[in-house]
Design an enzyme around this catalytic site. Sequence first.
Site, PDB file in Angstrom:
ATOM      1  N   ASP A   1      53.300  47.148  33.538  1.00 11.10           N
ATOM      2  CA  ASP A   1      53.975  47.101  32.199  1.00 11.10           C
ATOM      3  C   ASP A   1      55.183  46.205  32.496  1.00 11.10           C
ATOM      4  OD1 ASP A   1      51.720  48.036  31.509  1.00 11.10           O
ATOM      5  OD2 ASP A   1      52.646  50.001  31.220  1.00 11.10           O
TER       6      ASP A   1
ATOM      7  N   GLU B   1      47.580  45.746  22.690  1.00 10.83           N
ATOM      8  CA  GLU B   1      48.888  46.463  23.110  1.00 10.83           C
ATOM      9  C   GLU B   1      49.936  45.615  23.755  1.00 10.83           C
ATOM     10  OE1 GLU B   1      47.506  48.882  26.064  1.00 10.83           O
ATOM     11  OE2 GLU B   1      46.970  47.371  27.568  1.00 10.83           O
TER      12      GLU B   1
END
Length: 340
Positions: free
Chosen positions: A28, A224
């Site tokens: 991420d 997401e």
Amino acid sequence: MAVLHQAAAQAAAGRTYTNPVFAGQFPDPFVLKHRGRYYAFGTTGRGRTADGRIFTLLTSANLVDWQPAGGALTPPAGAEGADFWAPEVVYHQGTFYMYYSMGGGAIAATVGHRLHVATSQTPQGPYRQVAVLDVPGSQFTIDAHPYLDADGKWYLFYARDFTDSDDGYRPGTGLVVDRLLDMTRLAGRSRTVMRARHDWTVFEKNRTMPLYGNRTFAEWHTLEGPFVRRHGGKYYCFYSGANFLTPRYGVDYCVASTIMGPYSDAGAEKGPRVLHAVPGHVRGPGHHSHVLGPDGKTEYLVYHAWDPGMKERQLCIDKLAWTAQGPRCLGPTYTPQPQP
């Protein structure tokens, strides 16, 4: 002196990089460019860095050569055993604000995930938690992305849970946007940006979710990692979709004329258009951020992808191009590329 500068420029032009640009675990990834230096923040989950902090921190002068710089977030009181995911940092009026999610235990835990804010006076931290951004009606809220619009107002994009299948949408995580009243308070008037409606975004079939009383969903989908760019007078909300362990995982986008929508993902029916796997070479590229290169003009996607043994999600970069068909990453690459 001019000859020396020319020689240095020619030498730099001949340099290359090969993904990954950082071979350690770095899921991420978010990269902040501040005063000519890059700061990369990565998810640590329940882990801690060697200095006892949360979120791995790297620094670089060129997006390619990264140096470890410890951890970024001081663990909040009472957070033992919690997961910390997907940090993003912005600079506003002399303060650095970090947005992230924190939740109890693994993804199936009944505690869920909530958005939090931490602050620091320096980009490298340490950051200290100062606020919770509550989202009523959601037990699973992750991947906060703060965005400063041209009118000087701040907005927060994030992913949250939807358990219904109204209007043909699929249960799972979808994307929403809300105004920030200030850097630590939401207006509480969120609008849906995009929900799952395509087969490729399925995370898991017949998934039993302890978070919702052990309810079993025939399909649970995932959208997401939102990240917003304004280009050509329109707002592009990029996102990652599908199960991050699978070859289907990648980056797509939806587009709107105003920041609060409505957004359209027309053309996304068959799979991710911006960034997707390369069979035999790159698996699971996604959960990205955007940053300008050292020239201040060239835009790069910073993302993670699996190592060959699928033990680590590693830090990668590739150029973003705005084409007649929409934004496209010039990757994922796995061979030498010109250095930024």
